[in-house]
Write a protein that holds these residues in place. Structure first.
Motif, PDB file in Angstrom:
ATOM      1  N   ILE A 119     -32.762 -54.618  23.138  1.00  0.00           N
ATOM      2  CA  ILE A 119     -32.233 -53.256  23.613  1.00  0.00           C
ATOM      3  C   ILE A 119     -31.620 -53.151  24.813  1.00  0.00           C
ATOM      4  CG2 ILE A 119     -32.934 -50.907  23.454  1.00  0.00           C
ATOM      5  CD1 ILE A 119     -34.993 -51.495  21.592  1.00  0.00           C
ATOM      6  N   ILE A 120     -32.202 -53.592  25.985  1.00  0.00           N
ATOM      7  CA  ILE A 120     -31.738 -53.535  27.266  1.00  0.00           C
ATOM      8  C   ILE A 120     -30.043 -54.146  27.320  1.00  0.00           C
ATOM      9  CG2 ILE A 120     -31.993 -54.164  29.471  1.00  0.00           C
ATOM     10  CD1 ILE A 120     -35.025 -53.754  28.968  1.00  0.00           C
ATOM     11  N   ALA A 121     -30.131 -55.446  26.837  1.00  0.00           N
ATOM     12  CA  ALA A 121     -28.840 -56.075  26.887  1.00  0.00           C
ATOM     13  C   ALA A 121     -27.780 -55.324  25.992  1.00  0.00           C
ATOM     14  CB  ALA A 121     -29.015 -57.786  26.263  1.00  0.00           C
ATOM     15  N   LEU A 122     -28.026 -55.005  24.970  1.00  0.00           N
ATOM     16  CA  LEU A 122     -27.063 -54.250  24.208  1.00  0.00           C
ATOM     17  C   LEU A 122     -26.629 -52.868  24.760  1.00  0.00           C
ATOM     18  CD1 LEU A 122     -25.395 -54.008  21.490  1.00  0.00           C
ATOM     19  CD2 LEU A 122     -27.368 -52.867  20.238  1.00  0.00           C
ATOM     20  N   CYS A 123     -27.758 -51.977  25.159  1.00  0.00           N
ATOM     21  CA  CYS A 123     -27.221 -50.699  25.689  1.00  0.00           C
ATOM     22  C   CYS A 123     -26.397 -50.851  27.176  1.00  0.00           C
ATOM     23  CB  CYS A 123     -28.678 -50.181  26.010  1.00  0.00           C
ATOM     24  SG  CYS A 123     -29.361 -49.449  24.462  1.00  0.00           S
ATOM     25  N   ASN A 124     -26.772 -52.057  27.817  1.00  0.00           N
ATOM     26  CA  ASN A 124     -26.173 -52.153  28.972  1.00  0.00           C
ATOM     27  C   ASN A 124     -24.792 -52.680  29.078  1.00  0.00           C
ATOM     28  OD1 ASN A 124     -27.315 -51.980  32.048  1.00  0.00           O
ATOM     29  ND2 ASN A 124     -29.308 -52.287  30.352  1.00  0.00           N
ATOM     30  N   PHE A 125     -24.657 -53.481  27.824  1.00  0.00           N
ATOM     31  CA  PHE A 125     -23.231 -53.919  27.526  1.00  0.00           C
ATOM     32  C   PHE A 125     -22.388 -52.684  27.012  1.00  0.00           C
ATOM     33  CE2 PHE A 125     -20.025 -55.361  24.480  1.00  0.00           C
ATOM     34  CZ  PHE A 125     -19.388 -56.232  25.209  1.00  0.00           C
ATOM     35  N   LEU A 126     -22.700 -51.844  26.119  1.00  0.00           N
ATOM     36  CA  LEU A 126     -22.265 -50.631  25.708  1.00  0.00           C
ATOM     37  C   LEU A 126     -21.787 -49.817  26.950  1.00  0.00           C
ATOM     38  CD1 LEU A 126     -24.011 -50.132  22.275  1.00  0.00           C
ATOM     39  CD2 LEU A 126     -21.918 -51.345  22.754  1.00  0.00           C
ATOM     40  N   VAL A 127     -23.011 -49.460  27.516  1.00  0.00           N
ATOM     41  CA  VAL A 127     -22.643 -48.403  28.643  1.00  0.00           C
ATOM     42  C   VAL A 127     -21.594 -48.863  29.726  1.00  0.00           C
ATOM     43  CG1 VAL A 127     -23.765 -47.116  30.498  1.00  0.00           C
ATOM     44  CG2 VAL A 127     -24.952 -46.869  28.180  1.00  0.00           C
ATOM     45  N   GLY A 128     -21.808 -50.402  29.984  1.00  0.00           N
ATOM     46  CA  GLY A 128     -20.735 -50.779  30.842  1.00  0.00           C
ATOM     47  C   GLY A 128     -19.407 -50.818  30.399  1.00  0.00           C
ATOM     48  N   GLY A 129     -19.532 -50.946  29.033  1.00  0.00           N
ATOM     49  CA  GLY A 129     -18.016 -50.721  28.468  1.00  0.00           C
ATOM     50  C   GLY A 129     -17.355 -49.217  28.427  1.00  0.00           C
ATOM     51  N   LEU A 130     -18.492 -48.107  28.315  1.00  0.00           N
ATOM     52  CA  LEU A 130     -17.914 -46.964  28.494  1.00  0.00           C
ATOM     53  C   LEU A 130     -17.415 -46.835  29.959  1.00  0.00           C
ATOM     54  CD1 LEU A 130     -20.673 -45.240  26.160  1.00  0.00           C
ATOM     55  CD2 LEU A 130     -18.092 -45.448  25.722  1.00  0.00           C
ATOM     56  N   ILE A 131     -18.421 -47.069  30.793  1.00  0.00           N
ATOM     57  CA  ILE A 131     -17.939 -46.828  32.125  1.00  0.00           C
ATOM     58  C   ILE A 131     -16.525 -47.545  32.713  1.00  0.00           C
ATOM     59  CG2 ILE A 131     -18.611 -47.300  34.638  1.00  0.00           C
ATOM     60  CD1 ILE A 131     -21.383 -46.965  33.755  1.00  0.00           C
ATOM     61  N   GLY A 132     -16.241 -48.604  32.090  1.00  0.00           N
ATOM     62  CA  GLY A 132     -15.067 -49.333  32.350  1.00  0.00           C
ATOM     63  C   GLY A 132     -13.923 -48.857  31.704  1.00  0.00           C
ATOM     64  N   ILE A 133     -14.157 -48.081  30.562  1.00  0.00           N
ATOM     65  CA  ILE A 133     -12.936 -47.338  29.845  1.00  0.00           C
ATOM     66  C   ILE A 133     -12.664 -46.067  30.464  1.00  0.00           C
ATOM     67  CG2 ILE A 133     -12.410 -46.251  27.664  1.00  0.00           C
ATOM     68  CD1 ILE A 133     -13.956 -48.686  26.301  1.00  0.00           C
ATOM     69  N   CYS A 134     -13.846 -45.287  30.944  1.00  0.00           N
ATOM     70  CA  CYS A 134     -13.569 -43.864  30.968  1.00  0.00           C
ATOM     71  C   CYS A 134     -14.204 -43.299  32.143  1.00  0.00           C
ATOM     72  CB  CYS A 134     -13.506 -42.877  29.764  1.00  0.00           C
ATOM     73  SG  CYS A 134     -15.301 -43.238  29.099  1.00  0.00           S
ATOM     74  N   GLY A 135     -14.918 -44.157  32.805  1.00  0.00           N
ATOM     75  CA  GLY A 135     -15.707 -43.858  34.094  1.00  0.00           C
ATOM     76  C   GLY A 135     -17.030 -42.902  33.868  1.00  0.00           C
ATOM     77  N   ILE A 136     -17.531 -42.764  32.787  1.00  0.00           N
ATOM     78  CA  ILE A 136     -18.545 -42.033  32.339  1.00  0.00           C
ATOM     79  C   ILE A 136     -19.651 -42.897  31.678  1.00  0.00           C
ATOM     80  CG2 ILE A 136     -17.288 -39.875  32.473  1.00  0.00           C
ATOM     81  CD1 ILE A 136     -17.716 -39.853  29.472  1.00  0.00           C
ATOM     82  N   ALA A 137     -20.863 -42.285  31.439  1.00  0.00           N
ATOM     83  CA  ALA A 137     -21.898 -42.627  30.618  1.00  0.00           C
ATOM     84  C   ALA A 137     -22.919 -43.504  31.255  1.00  0.00           C
ATOM     85  CB  ALA A 137     -21.250 -43.519  29.514  1.00  0.00           C
ATOM     86  N   GLY A 138     -22.947 -43.645  32.597  1.00  0.00           N
ATOM     87  CA  GLY A 138     -23.944 -44.396  33.153  1.00  0.00           C
ATOM     88  C   GLY A 138     -25.372 -43.556  33.059  1.00  0.00           C
ATOM     89  N   PHE A 139     -25.144 -42.120  33.145  1.00  0.00           N
ATOM     90  CA  PHE A 139     -26.265 -41.338  32.936  1.00  0.00           C
ATOM     91  C   PHE A 139     -27.449 -41.536  31.865  1.00  0.00           C
ATOM     92  CE2 PHE A 139     -22.860 -38.901  31.273  1.00  0.00           C
ATOM     93  CZ  PHE A 139     -23.308 -38.651  30.297  1.00  0.00           C
ATOM     94  N   LEU A 140     -26.698 -42.218  31.006  1.00  0.00           N
ATOM     95  CA  LEU A 140     -27.477 -42.675  29.531  1.00  0.00           C
ATOM     96  C   LEU A 140     -28.521 -43.925  29.842  1.00  0.00           C
ATOM     97  CD1 LEU A 140     -24.768 -42.563  27.024  1.00  0.00           C
ATOM     98  CD2 LEU A 140     -26.423 -40.683  27.102  1.00  0.00           C
ATOM     99  N   LEU A 141     -28.303 -44.738  30.903  1.00  0.00           N
ATOM    100  CA  LEU A 141     -29.360 -45.595  31.064  1.00  0.00           C
ATOM    101  C   LEU A 141     -30.604 -45.397  31.615  1.00  0.00           C
ATOM    102  CD1 LEU A 141     -26.873 -48.430  32.796  1.00  0.00           C
ATOM    103  CD2 LEU A 141     -27.859 -48.430  30.663  1.00  0.00           C
ATOM    104  N   PRO A 142     -30.784 -44.218  32.594  1.00  0.00           N
ATOM    105  CA  PRO A 142     -32.262 -44.039  32.733  1.00  0.00           C
ATOM    106  C   PRO A 142     -32.859 -43.217  31.647  1.00  0.00           C
ATOM    107  CG  PRO A 142     -30.524 -42.610  33.876  1.00  0.00           C
ATOM    108  CD  PRO A 142     -29.799 -43.717  33.546  1.00  0.00           C
ATOM    109  N   MET A 143     -32.051 -42.488  30.818  1.00  0.00           N
ATOM    110  CA  MET A 143     -32.488 -41.876  29.651  1.00  0.00           C
ATOM    111  C   MET A 143     -33.166 -43.100  28.674  1.00  0.00           C
ATOM    112  SD  MET A 143     -32.861 -39.336  27.335  1.00  0.00           S
ATOM    113  CE  MET A 143     -31.839 -38.112  27.534  1.00  0.00           C
ATOM    114  N   LEU A 144     -32.458 -44.233  28.683  1.00  0.00           N
ATOM    115  CA  LEU A 144     -32.869 -45.227  27.620  1.00  0.00           C
ATOM    116  C   LEU A 144     -34.025 -45.923  28.057  1.00  0.00           C
ATOM    117  CD1 LEU A 144     -32.609 -47.721  25.660  1.00  0.00           C
ATOM    118  CD2 LEU A 144     -31.386 -48.861  27.738  1.00  0.00           C
ATOM    119  N   TYR A 145     -34.287 -45.988  29.432  1.00  0.00           N
ATOM    120  CA  TYR A 145     -35.451 -46.561  30.220  1.00  0.00           C
ATOM    121  C   TYR A 145     -36.680 -45.879  29.879  1.00  0.00           C
ATOM    122  CZ  TYR A 145     -32.440 -50.284  31.791  1.00  0.00           C
ATOM    123  OH  TYR A 145     -31.344 -51.268  32.006  1.00  0.00           O
ATOM    124  N   ALA A 146     -36.389 -44.360  30.510  1.00  0.00           N
ATOM    125  CA  ALA A 146     -37.718 -43.512  30.577  1.00  0.00           C
ATOM    126  C   ALA A 146     -38.017 -42.787  29.371  1.00  0.00           C
ATOM    127  CB  ALA A 146     -37.468 -42.357  31.639  1.00  0.00           C
ATOM    128  N   GLY A 147     -36.921 -42.502  28.540  1.00  0.00           N
ATOM    129  CA  GLY A 147     -37.122 -41.717  27.190  1.00  0.00           C
ATOM    130  C   GLY A 147     -37.396 -42.687  26.171  1.00  0.00           C
TER     131      GLY A 147
END
Length: 250
Positions: free
Chosen positions: A5-33
């Protein structure tokens, strides 16, 4: 399963950041929530990822001529101080309140992205004279750095729209915000590491590889992808997740 789960979500969020510069705020949501990690561990892993995506993303924008290093120096200087302040403030907040703050930031970020994405008729503005004030730029870095470090927001979600409002072009604003995110993430990462009993070296390696690969591929293919529906999907998903997680704390 957790590592997958960590690998997949980091890959996807990294892709979103690379494309449009956003979505990093989803990572702490993944870990904590999603995974039930402590706030400190969640933020440590998240800011480690932001160091990677900020470095890769800003380098690509620099090569494209969309990174004003002279201006960024003062912004980033303020962000280092703000990042340290945010870590200290987080250590004073009870875990439940820290999670509430995190989910509220995700909720507001999703609403902000959705609003900006729908408002596509805005015209370019002239560069505001406030940007010529070094003290103002440093103050912006301190305030945004503290908010991001405290809450787990990546940086661009706050810094980028503010720079656009002040008259910096969108692509230049994304490049500056990604570069600035390095200087928010570095003190935050070090500060949260000191709050852990043991460092998660396996997770660091996994996050480094998958998030870095996602960011690299996303930034290389950003010009091929229609960003508007992508941003809409991210914002709506963020809003739904944040509302659900906030409801679990009531």
């Amino acid at each position: 399963m957790t590592m997958c789960i960590i690998a997949l979500c980091n890959f996807l969020v990294g892709g979103l950041i690379g494309i449009c510069g956003i979505a990093g705020f989803l990572l702490p949501m993944l870990y904590a929530g999603g995974l039930g990690y402590s706030v400190q561990l969640s933020l440590t892993l998240s800011f480690f990822a932001f160091l990677i995506s900020g470095s890769i993303g800003s380098w690509n924008f620099h090569k494209q001529g969309n990174l004003d290093l002279k201006f960024s120096t003062f912004l980033c200087g303020g962000s280092v101080l703000g990042g340290l302040v945010g870590v200290m403030l987080n250590s004073l907040i009870p875990a439940t309140q820290a999670k509430t703050l995190l989910y509220l930031v995700v909720l507001l970020s999703g609403i902000s992205i959705l609003y900006r994405n729908r408002n596509t008729t805005a015209v370019a503005k002239e560069r505001h004279e406030l940007l010529d004030s070094k003290a103002f730029v440093v103050a912006v870095g301190v305030v945004t750095g503290a908010i991001c470090s405290l809450s787990g927001a990546g940086g661009p979600v706050l810094v980028m729209p503010l720079l656009v409002v002040l008259g910096i072009s969108v692509h230049m604003a994304i490049g500056i915000a990604l570069f600035d995110s390095i200087f928010i993430a570095l003190p935050a990462f070090v500060g949260y590491c000191y709050q852990l009993d043991a460092l998660p070296w396996t997770q660091f390696l996994l996050v480094g590889v998958t998030h870095g690969l996602g960011t690299y591929l996303g930034s290389r293919n950003a010009h091929k992808i229609n960003q508007k529906p992508l941003k809409t999907a991210v914002s709506v998903g963020s809003i739904v997740l944040a509302v659900y997680m906030l409801s679990t704390l009531l």
